[in-house]
Enzyme design. Structure first.
Site, PDB file in Angstrom:
ATOM      1  CD  GLU A  25       0.178  -0.905   3.269  1.00 47.75           C
ATOM      2  OE1 GLU A  25       0.366  -0.811   4.487  1.00 47.75           O
ATOM      3  OE2 GLU A  25       0.433  -1.944   2.631  1.00 47.75           O
ATOM      4  CG  HIS A  46      -1.823  -8.247   6.839  1.00 51.26           C
ATOM      5  ND1 HIS A  46      -1.269  -7.484   5.834  1.00 51.26           N
ATOM      6  CD2 HIS A  46      -1.792  -7.484   7.945  1.00 51.26           C
ATOM      7  CE1 HIS A  46      -0.923  -6.308   6.317  1.00 51.26           C
ATOM      8  NE2 HIS A  46      -1.231  -6.278   7.601  1.00 51.26           N
TER       9      HIS A  46
END
Length: 130
Positions: A25, A46
């Site tokens: 990101e 994640h």
């Protein structure tokens, strides 16, 4: 970190030359994203380590590719090639090896520097929804 990147106030060019699998990101906060043919995007850590992707990655990817595709991207840990990212509107240009990638990034930077500073910073404010 994301707030700091968003607050730079001048055009930022990201030149992605390989895998962007951790905090991809960050690159997506750039005003222009260039990628080499070998680059790809993925959110590997994640779900792999049982962590909720809630550190900003979900917000930035949702803004970049939309609600549905962002959820799909994060849940499946999908790997997006540079070409697929371009098709989704995430990447502006896909270029051959690193030399050409960096050459193009420098050319764009020089082009942006010819824009008056006030115009650059005001354009950044007008085009980036905060």
């Amino acid at each position: 970190m994301l707030q700091n990147l968003a607050a730079i106030g001048v055009p930022v060019i990201a030149a992605i030359n390989g895998p962007a699998t951790v905090h991809s990101e960050y690159a997506l906060t750039a005003d222009v994203i260039l990628a080499s043919e070998s680059a790809y995007f993925q959110d590997f850590p994640h779900l792999t380590f049982g962590i909720v992707p809630g550190d900003g990655i979900q917000t930035v990817w949702t803004r970049a590719i939309g609600d549905y595709w962002a959820r799909y991207f994060l849940y499946t840990q999908q790997s997006l090639s540079a070409q697929e990212a371009k098709q989704l509107g995430v990447v502006a240009e896909v270029l051959p090896p690193v030399v050409l990638l960096m050459e193009r990034a420098r050319t764009l930077a020089e082009q942006f520097l010819r824009i008056p500073q006030l115009t650059r910073s005001t354009t950044d404010q007008a085009t980036f929804i905060k």
